[in-house]
Design a protein around this motif. Sequence first.
Motif, mmCIF file in Angstrom:
data_model
loop_
_atom_site.group_PDB
_atom_site.id
_atom_site.type_symbol
_atom_site.label_atom_id
_atom_site.label_comp_id
_atom_site.label_asym_id
_atom_site.label_seq_id
_atom_site.Cartn_x
_atom_site.Cartn_y
_atom_site.Cartn_z
ATOM 1 N N VAL A 157 3.841 0.412 2.819
ATOM 2 C CA VAL A 157 3.766 -0.641 3.818
ATOM 3 C C VAL A 157 3.453 -1.936 3.083
ATOM 4 O O VAL A 157 2.703 -1.928 2.091
ATOM 5 N N MET A 158 4.063 -3.043 3.541
ATOM 6 C CA MET A 158 3.837 -4.342 2.905
ATOM 7 C C MET A 158 3.576 -5.380 3.984
ATOM 8 O O MET A 158 4.268 -5.407 4.995
ATOM 9 N N ASN A 159 2.564 -6.204 3.757
ATOM 10 C CA ASN A 159 2.369 -7.370 4.610
ATOM 11 C C ASN A 159 2.573 -8.611 3.750
ATOM 12 O O ASN A 159 2.149 -8.668 2.615
ATOM 13 N N TRP A 160 3.273 -9.574 4.335
ATOM 14 C CA TRP A 160 3.841 -10.690 3.587
ATOM 15 C C TRP A 160 3.065 -11.986 3.796
ATOM 16 O O TRP A 160 2.616 -12.285 4.891
ATOM 17 N N SER A 161 2.984 -12.764 2.713
ATOM 18 C CA SER A 161 2.428 -14.114 2.777
ATOM 19 C C SER A 161 3.580 -15.069 3.104
ATOM 20 O O SER A 161 4.656 -14.632 3.482
ATOM 21 N N ASP A 162 3.361 -16.347 2.897
ATOM 22 C CA ASP A 162 4.441 -17.314 3.119
ATOM 23 C C ASP A 162 5.268 -17.546 1.854
ATOM 24 O O ASP A 162 6.140 -18.415 1.826
ATOM 25 N N GLN B 47 12.055 -1.074 7.236
ATOM 26 C CA GLN B 47 11.904 -1.261 8.675
ATOM 27 C C GLN B 47 10.965 -2.438 8.908
ATOM 28 O O GLN B 47 9.879 -2.489 8.327
ATOM 29 N N VAL B 48 11.375 -3.371 9.752
ATOM 30 C CA VAL B 48 10.535 -4.511 10.088
ATOM 31 C C VAL B 48 9.627 -4.092 11.248
ATOM 32 O O VAL B 48 10.107 -3.819 12.348
ATOM 33 N N LEU B 49 8.326 -4.018 10.977
ATOM 34 C CA LEU B 49 7.362 -3.614 12.005
ATOM 35 C C LEU B 49 6.845 -4.802 12.806
ATOM 36 O O LEU B 49 6.459 -4.659 13.961
ATOM 37 N N ASN B 50 6.804 -5.985 12.173
ATOM 38 C CA ASN B 50 6.320 -7.189 12.849
ATOM 39 C C ASN B 50 6.930 -8.406 12.177
ATOM 40 O O ASN B 50 7.114 -8.420 10.966
ATOM 41 N N GLY B 51 7.254 -9.423 12.967
ATOM 42 C CA GLY B 51 7.797 -10.664 12.429
ATOM 43 C C GLY B 51 9.281 -10.565 12.143
ATOM 44 O O GLY B 51 9.979 -9.672 12.647
ATOM 45 N N LEU C 96 4.723 -11.080 8.923
ATOM 46 C CA LEU C 96 5.726 -10.074 8.582
ATOM 47 C C LEU C 96 5.062 -8.843 7.977
ATOM 48 O O LEU C 96 4.283 -8.943 7.026
ATOM 49 N N VAL C 97 5.378 -7.672 8.547
ATOM 50 C CA VAL C 97 4.930 -6.385 8.024
ATOM 51 C C VAL C 97 6.153 -5.479 7.977
ATOM 52 O O VAL C 97 6.892 -5.371 8.963
ATOM 53 N N THR C 98 6.371 -4.841 6.822
ATOM 54 C CA THR C 98 7.543 -3.988 6.635
ATOM 55 C C THR C 98 7.119 -2.626 6.102
ATOM 56 O O THR C 98 6.138 -2.504 5.374
ATOM 57 N N LEU C 99 7.902 -1.606 6.470
ATOM 58 C CA LEU C 99 7.679 -0.240 6.016
ATOM 59 C C LEU C 99 8.891 0.140 5.165
ATOM 60 O O LEU C 99 10.032 -0.080 5.585
ATOM 61 N N HIS C 100 8.663 0.696 3.968
ATOM 62 C CA HIS C 100 9.721 0.960 2.993
ATOM 63 C C HIS C 100 9.725 2.435 2.609
ATOM 64 O O HIS C 100 8.687 2.966 2.224
ATOM 65 N N LEU C 101 10.905 3.047 2.651
ATOM 66 C CA LEU C 101 11.072 4.433 2.208
ATOM 67 C C LEU C 101 12.142 4.440 1.122
ATOM 68 O O LEU C 101 13.291 4.058 1.378
ATOM 69 N N TYR C 102 11.760 4.848 -0.099
ATOM 70 C CA TYR C 102 12.668 4.845 -1.244
ATOM 71 C C TYR C 102 12.811 6.242 -1.826
ATOM 72 O O TYR C 102 11.875 7.036 -1.800
ATOM 73 N N SER C 103 13.989 6.506 -2.391
ATOM 74 C CA SER C 103 14.235 7.752 -3.103
ATOM 75 C C SER C 103 15.088 7.468 -4.329
ATOM 76 O O SER C 103 16.115 6.795 -4.218
ATOM 77 N N LYS D 184 0.863 -1.185 0.000
ATOM 78 C CA LYS D 184 0.000 0.000 0.000
ATOM 79 C C LYS D 184 0.893 1.227 0.000
ATOM 80 O O LYS D 184 1.747 1.396 0.878
ATOM 81 N N LEU D 185 0.719 2.070 -1.009
ATOM 82 C CA LEU D 185 1.441 3.326 -1.079
ATOM 83 C C LEU D 185 0.841 4.281 -0.057
ATOM 84 O O LEU D 185 -0.368 4.538 -0.076
#
Length: 192
Positions: free
Chosen positions: A63-68, A84-88, A135-142, A51-52
Amino acid sequence: MTLNPQAKNVLDSLIDPSKHEMKEALAKINMSLDELKPHLQSSSGKPYYRKLLYKSEDVELLVMNWSDLECAPHDHGDSHGWIQVLNGTSVNSVYEVKGSSLPKELFKEYHHQGKFFYAPQKGVHKMQADGAKGLVTLHLYSPPISGMRVYDLEKCAACVVSDDCGAWWPEEQRQRIKEIQLIKQEDGSHAS
């Protein structure tokens, strides 16, 4: 999504940010899993749902939430960023790419909840969840990612994908900007 005013102000101030400025900004916005949960959805058979959350000319926050499932080895085009790893726990496999040869896995790293890790420009990696902890991750790109290259090691190919495609081989032809045949070196040497 409407970012909280503090997060929006931090991101609005990023103009062609350095590696250090990006990590500081990601730490400063301090987004929590609870704050992001309403924006997470099923990955629908893909490695992750993304999700942007914010986009300017200079940066994007996702933000991304991951499957297996693991994603495919990929780069981020001309972008670099922090994850950044927010969970898992994330398993991050780092690859080396020489010329038009297949990427070669160099090592795996495990990043646990709260950890930040860097994705360099033109760096190739793949990620997956370690276990079933969500697993949930937050990504900041430039700059915002464009021209991402995804690798299919079995097809011995790479594909530059459209900006709306994730780190997997595109199912839709319109998401395949350019397909590239790679060279498989049996003797361990690399093509140039």
